[in-house]
Design a protein around this motif. Structure first.
Motif, PDB file in Angstrom:
ATOM      1  N   ARG A 163     -14.494 -22.784 -31.052  1.00 56.15           N
ATOM      2  CA  ARG A 163     -15.281 -21.471 -31.291  1.00 56.15           C
ATOM      3  C   ARG A 163     -16.381 -21.240 -30.188  1.00 56.15           C
ATOM      4  O   ARG A 163     -16.742 -20.455 -29.907  1.00 56.15           O
ATOM      5  CB  ARG A 163     -16.136 -21.943 -32.547  1.00 56.15           C
ATOM      6  N   ASP A 164     -16.836 -22.431 -29.829  1.00 57.72           N
ATOM      7  CA  ASP A 164     -17.764 -22.367 -28.629  1.00 57.72           C
ATOM      8  C   ASP A 164     -17.011 -21.772 -27.353  1.00 57.72           C
ATOM      9  O   ASP A 164     -17.813 -20.964 -26.558  1.00 57.72           O
ATOM     10  CB  ASP A 164     -18.107 -23.693 -28.259  1.00 57.72           C
ATOM     11  N   ILE A 165     -15.862 -21.971 -27.234  1.00 55.92           N
ATOM     12  CA  ILE A 165     -15.117 -21.625 -25.749  1.00 55.92           C
ATOM     13  C   ILE A 165     -15.053 -19.770 -26.154  1.00 55.92           C
ATOM     14  O   ILE A 165     -15.477 -19.113 -25.443  1.00 55.92           O
ATOM     15  CB  ILE A 165     -14.052 -22.027 -25.606  1.00 55.92           C
ATOM     16  N   ILE A 166     -14.690 -19.519 -27.330  1.00 58.87           N
ATOM     17  CA  ILE A 166     -14.516 -17.982 -27.667  1.00 58.87           C
ATOM     18  C   ILE A 166     -15.900 -17.325 -27.600  1.00 58.87           C
ATOM     19  O   ILE A 166     -15.896 -16.085 -26.849  1.00 58.87           O
ATOM     20  CB  ILE A 166     -13.783 -18.056 -28.902  1.00 58.87           C
ATOM     21  N   ASP A 167     -16.648 -17.961 -28.137  1.00 62.07           N
ATOM     22  CA  ASP A 167     -18.109 -17.272 -28.251  1.00 62.07           C
ATOM     23  C   ASP A 167     -18.748 -17.197 -26.828  1.00 62.07           C
ATOM     24  O   ASP A 167     -19.311 -16.116 -26.285  1.00 62.07           O
ATOM     25  CB  ASP A 167     -19.063 -18.150 -28.947  1.00 62.07           C
TER      26      ASP A 167
END
Length: 368
Positions: free
Chosen positions: A281-285
């Motif tokens: 999720r952090d990478i996509i965000d």
């Protein structure tokens, strides 16, 4: 060989029953009634569509009607068979067994059954199992792991087969039909869920099941498929492009691939599901697409296509991963009026990390 298989099945069932009986002692219940099909099969081996498994401190029973008596005798080694009919009901059986504290599948039982139980078995105290059987099922034994591996292998072969079938002008539904037919030819019982074949702008729908939309040049095509093999499910997603991918398609695909690969690396015993979810999720965000990833990263797979644990930010995501769990890892980005990408692998948690069961390439496939 037949005798050997019967002995193996008896040993497997006994181990599973002992795990359940351990829980029964912990919550002080003398009997359990099971009628959720997946739990019933897990404990007894019974694959029929109607019946009950009853586990007591002394004996194990399968109660069913005339249609399944022969089937039970063949599938349920070590279980006593009780015949049910219009004058000898499951409530009569429970009274005859002198059940006092009965564990029930509160996440599956109907209100009508509970009302009938309270009315016809007034001496029985009902105790909710609170998902005890599903918790036991989270850790797959060797037999289960091999069956899921076989289901994953069929899924890989089906995906590779469909690449020669997909072309501009073909309907999404035609792709789904061909996939199911091919899987069944390889020994699958059927699909483990309604196939998601979503092309073009429809690929922005995470659960866009196959429609009559025609595949067009330039489309993203998300293919989320799985099969059932001897009761056990597989699940895999790949996203392809019809023709040459444009720069935005490549960008979105590579972000999802990065999130998938990095979150995979974190899977190991002792980590919690929400922690793995957060990595993806952090990478996509970080690329500005956080709002375009609205579902959890993954879920358990076994006799059911969606089981615990979950790789998600919810309560089920707090479950600690353990060896023998089989989960999916499936980040995605979904952009309305443009399209979407999801990449999903089926993953076994091992003693020291993980093993990917899905063998299909994750490099972007462009079909000319």
């Amino acid at each position: 060989m037949k005798l050997l298989l019967e002995v193996i099945n008896l040993i497997v069932n006994n181990v599973r029953i002992e795990k359940l009986k351990k829980h029964m002692k912990e919550v002080n219940i003398d009997s359990v009634i099971i009628f959720k099909p997946e739990n019933r099969r897990y404990i007894s081996g019974f694959t029929g569509t109607s019946g009950y498994v009853i586990i007591t401190g002394e004996e194990n029973y399968v109660a069913t009607d005339f249609r399944y008596l022969e089937q039970v005798s063949k599938q349920c080694e070590g279980f006593k068979v009780i015949e049910l009919n219009s004058v000898h009901t499951i409530f009569d059986v429970l009274n005859e067994l002198k059940v006092k504290r009965l564990g029930i599948e509160d996440n599956f039982v109907t209100l009508q059954f509970v009302n009938n139980l309270e009315e016809k078995c007034s001496n029985i105290n009902i105790v909710p199992l609170n998902g005890a059987l599903e918790n036991i099922r989270m850790i797959k034994d060797k037999e289960e792991i091999e069956l899921i591996k076989s289901a994953a292998e069929i899924t890989d072969k089906a995906f590779n087969h469909i690449l020669d079938f997909i072309k501009v002008g073909v309907k999404e539904l035609d792709i789904a039909i061909e996939l199911e037919y091919f899987m069944k030819k390889l020994g699958a019982e059927g699909p483990s869920f309604k196939f998601i074949i979503a092309s073009g702008k429809r690929s922005a729908m995470p659960h866009g099941v196959a429609s009559d939309k025609i595949i067009e040049e330039g489309d993203f095509v998300t293919i989320d498929i799985g099969c059932i093999y001897k009761g056990y499910c597989s699940d895999m997603t790949r996203t392809i492009v019809m023709g040459k991918a444009n720069e935005k398609q490549k960008k979105i695909y590579n972000i999802v691939l990065e999130a998938q690969k990095e979150s995979l690396k974190a899977i190991k015993p002792g980590i919690k599901g929400f922690e793995v979810d957060k990595i993806a999720r952090d990478i996509i965000d970080s690329y500005g697409y956080g709002e375009c990833f609205g579902h959890g990263l993954g879920h358990g797979v076994g006799l059911e296509i969606h089981e615990n644990p979950r790789l998600a930010q919810n309560e089920m995501g707090k479950i600690v991963l353990k060896p023998g769990m089989i989960i999916t890892d499936e980040p995605g980005i979904y952009i309305p009026n443009f399209g979407g990408v999801r990449i999903e692998d089926l993953v076994l948690v091992t003693e020291d990390g993980y093993k990917v069961l899905s063998k299909t390439t994750k490099e972007l496939i462009e079909i000319s």
